[in-house]
Every structure is written in structure tokens, then in C-alpha cells.
Enzyme design. Structure first.
Site, mmCIF file in Angstrom:
data_model
loop_
_atom_site.group_PDB
_atom_site.id
_atom_site.type_symbol
_atom_site.label_atom_id
_atom_site.label_comp_id
_atom_site.label_asym_id
_atom_site.label_seq_id
_atom_site.Cartn_x
_atom_site.Cartn_y
_atom_site.Cartn_z
ATOM 1 N N GLY A 46 2.660 -1.272 4.323
ATOM 2 C CA GLY A 46 2.721 0.151 4.013
ATOM 3 C C GLY A 46 4.163 0.579 3.787
ATOM 4 O O GLY A 46 4.731 0.406 2.708
ATOM 5 N N GLY A 47 4.786 1.106 4.835
ATOM 6 C CA GLY A 47 6.132 1.675 4.739
ATOM 7 C C GLY A 47 7.134 0.808 4.000
ATOM 8 O O GLY A 47 7.857 1.285 3.110
ATOM 9 N N ASN B 236 0.869 -1.185 0.000
ATOM 10 C CA ASN B 236 0.000 0.000 0.000
ATOM 11 C C ASN B 236 0.901 1.229 0.000
ATOM 12 O O ASN B 236 1.506 1.564 1.015
ATOM 13 C CB ASN B 236 -0.878 -0.027 1.267
ATOM 14 C CG ASN B 236 -1.728 1.222 1.410
ATOM 15 O OD1 ASN B 236 -1.818 2.040 0.493
ATOM 16 N ND2 ASN B 236 -2.352 1.366 2.580
ATOM 17 N N TRP B 237 1.002 1.871 -1.162
ATOM 18 C CA TRP B 237 1.914 3.030 -1.276
ATOM 19 C C TRP B 237 1.358 4.258 -0.572
ATOM 20 O O TRP B 237 2.071 5.242 -0.399
ATOM 21 C CB TRP B 237 2.145 3.384 -2.747
ATOM 22 C CG TRP B 237 2.847 2.350 -3.567
ATOM 23 C CD1 TRP B 237 3.192 1.071 -3.196
ATOM 24 C CD2 TRP B 237 3.294 2.497 -4.917
ATOM 25 N NE1 TRP B 237 3.813 0.420 -4.233
ATOM 26 C CE2 TRP B 237 3.897 1.277 -5.304
ATOM 27 C CE3 TRP B 237 3.233 3.542 -5.846
ATOM 28 C CZ2 TRP B 237 4.436 1.080 -6.577
ATOM 29 C CZ3 TRP B 237 3.774 3.337 -7.111
ATOM 30 C CH2 TRP B 237 4.379 2.119 -7.466
ATOM 31 N N LYS B 238 0.098 4.231 -0.236
ATOM 32 C CA LYS B 238 -0.582 5.406 0.349
ATOM 33 C C LYS B 238 -0.360 6.630 -0.556
ATOM 34 O O LYS B 238 -0.283 6.473 -1.768
ATOM 35 C CB LYS B 238 -0.103 5.650 1.783
ATOM 36 C CG LYS B 238 -0.198 4.386 2.627
ATOM 37 C CD LYS B 238 -0.099 4.641 4.083
ATOM 38 C CE LYS B 238 -0.040 3.312 4.835
ATOM 39 N NZ LYS B 238 -0.124 3.456 6.263
ATOM 40 N N HIS C 104 -9.556 0.837 4.841
ATOM 41 C CA HIS C 104 -8.299 1.058 5.566
ATOM 42 C C HIS C 104 -8.585 1.987 6.750
ATOM 43 O O HIS C 104 -9.407 2.904 6.643
ATOM 44 C CB HIS C 104 -7.254 1.673 4.630
ATOM 45 C CG HIS C 104 -5.886 1.664 5.209
ATOM 46 N ND1 HIS C 104 -5.480 2.584 6.153
ATOM 47 C CD2 HIS C 104 -4.826 0.836 5.017
ATOM 48 C CE1 HIS C 104 -4.230 2.323 6.505
ATOM 49 N NE2 HIS C 104 -3.806 1.262 5.834
ATOM 50 N N GLU D 222 -5.656 -5.503 10.440
ATOM 51 C CA GLU D 222 -4.640 -4.478 10.694
ATOM 52 C C GLU D 222 -4.925 -3.764 12.011
ATOM 53 O O GLU D 222 -5.726 -2.814 12.042
ATOM 54 C CB GLU D 222 -4.649 -3.438 9.567
ATOM 55 C CG GLU D 222 -4.366 -4.001 8.200
ATOM 56 C CD GLU D 222 -3.787 -2.925 7.290
ATOM 57 O OE1 GLU D 222 -2.672 -3.119 6.816
ATOM 58 O OE2 GLU D 222 -4.429 -1.893 7.079
ATOM 59 N N GLY E 255 2.080 1.836 10.842
ATOM 60 C CA GLY E 255 3.017 2.953 10.713
ATOM 61 C C GLY E 255 3.673 3.349 12.025
ATOM 62 O O GLY E 255 4.275 4.418 12.122
ATOM 63 N N SER F 202 3.139 -2.552 10.379
ATOM 64 C CA SER F 202 4.592 -2.542 10.574
ATOM 65 C C SER F 202 5.256 -3.870 10.231
ATOM 66 O O SER F 202 6.247 -4.248 10.866
ATOM 67 C CB SER F 202 4.935 -2.110 12.005
ATOM 68 O OG SER F 202 4.469 -0.789 12.233
ATOM 69 N N GLU G 38 -7.069 4.403 7.898
ATOM 70 C CA GLU G 38 -6.881 5.838 7.613
ATOM 71 C C GLU G 38 -8.127 6.414 6.944
ATOM 72 O O GLU G 38 -8.496 7.562 7.197
ATOM 73 C CB GLU G 38 -5.625 6.033 6.739
ATOM 74 C CG GLU G 38 -4.357 5.785 7.559
ATOM 75 C CD GLU G 38 -3.160 5.312 6.760
ATOM 76 O OE1 GLU G 38 -3.176 5.391 5.520
ATOM 77 O OE2 GLU G 38 -2.192 4.835 7.393
HETATM 78 C C1 PEP Z 1 -0.934 -0.143 6.090
HETATM 79 O O1 PEP Z 1 -1.012 1.048 5.868
HETATM 80 O O2 PEP Z 1 -1.825 -0.906 5.671
HETATM 81 C C2 PEP Z 1 0.196 -0.632 6.851
HETATM 82 C C3 PEP Z 1 0.180 -1.849 7.298
HETATM 83 O O3 PEP Z 1 1.224 0.267 7.059
HETATM 84 P P1 PEP Z 1 2.655 -0.048 7.738
HETATM 85 O O4 PEP Z 1 3.155 -1.335 7.123
HETATM 86 O O5 PEP Z 1 3.499 1.113 7.392
HETATM 87 O O6 PEP Z 1 2.402 -0.207 9.191
#
Ligand code: PEP
Length: 253
Positions: free
Chosen positions: A237-238, A9-11, A98, A170, A176, A216, A100
């Protein structure tokens, strides 16, 4: 056999050039490593979808997903992107719900149920996100809380429809933050969610629904999380923004 999926997920990150570079590196490494049993889904921001799709070309096992879609079918909804438009660009997956989007855009279970329907009606597989806040985890009510998110947004679907859904568990406190759920915490929740799906749709259907972990996940902790029997992949994500890190996660599966 359930599908194994690693989704990035590049956000709201990556310029055009950065996205092209990242995609090329991932596609090339995926081919070089001859990875066959893990489906990789890249979920870039909307403008990247077409060029990313072109770079992926005929690489089987790598797909494009979107990070959101409209709850509306078509028409005068400035700024929105429908599931139908996404599908016409060769998108196969769409992240829905998600945390967010739930938090910043006030998307609730009812709206998400409509988005899931839109996705399915247009041949997309929703990657339906669910998860609890830190407050709920600390109160010990995470299991009923997350089960309710599934009940409220997904349980109107038929067995055939739910079979096309991917779930992503999640925990919000792990997104994050660098704070990952332990592999045992993830397994416990994934098993509980699968039982919940089984009670509604039967064991066979539930056993075929991939449940991804997100929060994470990185090259250092992926192997342990992904070794758990009910963890069928990751939503990253990251660590999906660096090709090496992302590939290490895929390889650790
Ligand atoms: C996400 O945004 O779905 C996610 C899991 O982010 P991160 O891996 O950065 O925690």
C-alpha cells in the site's frame, strides 16, 4: 516455478498527474534495472487504468490491476464497474476482498466468492486478500480464521480456476500501521495456507499458487519477508506511492 509478484495498491490516492508521474518513473526504473523475474502489478483507482495502461505500453512484466470489481455481470448498477469492462481495458488482475472493503463496505465471504467468479469468467486473475484482526491474532485463532476465508470464498472453484488466483495474506493489524508481521509469522501463515490449498486441490496445484504478503512492507523489511520460501511477493500500500521505495522492494526480491 511460482510467479513472483509485487503489486502496488494505490487505494484512493493520486491525482491524474501524480499517477502519470509515478507510473512513468516505475516503468522507466523497471526497464533500466532490467528486472525480469518479478511481475509488477499497478492497481490504481479506476479512472487511472486506461492512462496507466498506455504508459506501460509493451513493457513486459508490468501489468495493470483494479482494486475491486462488481459481483454483477452488467446492467443497471450505477457506480459499479464489472470485470468484463475491466478486461476490455486490458486489466489483468483485480484485488478482491481487501480488508478495507470487508470492513467499510461490508463485503462478506459469500459476496467475494461471486466477485472471484466474475473475475475469472472474464479472464482476470483475482488477487484474493485474506487476513486476521488483532483480536483474532491475540486469541491465537488466526490460522483457522484465515483458512476459513479461503474455504468459504474459493473452495467452490475448480483446480483450473484456482490456479489463476493469487492469494494475498494481509494481517489486518499490519495494514497501514507500520507494524509488520515478522518474516517467521508470515512464513508460518503462508505455509499453513498452502497446506490448506493442497489438502483441497493437491500439492501440485497448491505449489503453483502465488501467496503474497501484505502489511506495511517497505524497502527496509522487504528482503527478509521475501526471502521466506512460501512468500511469493508482496501487496504494497503506502510504499507503492513512491517510485523509489516501490522499486527498492522489487529489487530486494
Ligand atoms: C494494503 O493496503 O494492501 C497494504 C498492505 O497497505 P500497507 O502496505 O500500507 O500496509
Amino acid at each position: 516455478m511460482r510467479k513472483k509478484i509485487i503489486a502496488g495498491n494505490w487505494k484512493m490516492n493520486m491525482t491524474f498527474e501524480e499517477g502519470q508521474k509515478l507510473t512513468s518513473e516505475i516503468v522507466n526504473m523497471y526497464k533500466d534495472e532490467n528486472i525480469q523475474d518479478v511481475t509488477v502489478v499497478l492497481n490504481p483507482p479506476f479512472p487511472h487504468i486506461h492512462p496507466v495502461k498506455k504508459l506501460i505500453g509493451e513493457t513486459s512484466g508490468v501489468a495493470v490491476g483494479a482494486q475491486n470489481c462488481s459481483d454483477k455481470e452488467s446492467g443497471a448498477y450505477t457506480g459499479e464497474v464489472s470485470a468484463k469492462i475491466l478486461s476490455s481495458f486490458g486489466v489483468e488482475y483485480v484485488i478482491i476482498g481487501h480488508s478495507e472493503r470487508r470492513e467499510y463496505f461490508k463485503e462478506d465471504n459469500e459476496l467475494l466468492a461471486v466477485k472471484v467468479k466474475q473475475a475469472l469468467a472474464n479472464g482476470l486473475s483475482p488477487i484474493f486478500c485474506c487476513g486476521e484482526s488483532l483480536e483474532i491474532r491475540e486469541a491465537g485463532t488466526h490460522e483457522p480464521n484465515v483458512k476459513f476465508q479461503l474455504t468459504d470464498s474459493l473452495f467452490d472453484l475448480t483446480a483450473e480456476e484456482i490456479s489463476k488466483v493469487v492469494i494475498a495474506y494481509e494481517p489486518i493489524w499490519a495494514i497501514g500501521t507500520g507494524k509488520t508481521a515478522t518474516a517467521d509469522q508470515a512464513q508460518e501463515m503462508h505455509a499453513a495456507l498452502r497446506r490448506h490449498l493442497g489438502n483441497k486441490y493437491g500439492k501440485e496445484v497448491a505449489n503453483n499458487i502465488p501467496i503474497l504478503y501484505g502489511g506495511s512492507m517497505n524497502a527496509g523489511n522487504a528482503a527478509e519477508l521475501l526471502s521466506k520460501p512460501d512468500v511469493d511477493g508482496g501487496l504494497i500500500g503506502g510504499a507503492s506511492l513512491k517510485s523509489r521505495d516501490f522499486l527498492e522492494i522489487i529489487k530486494s526480491y
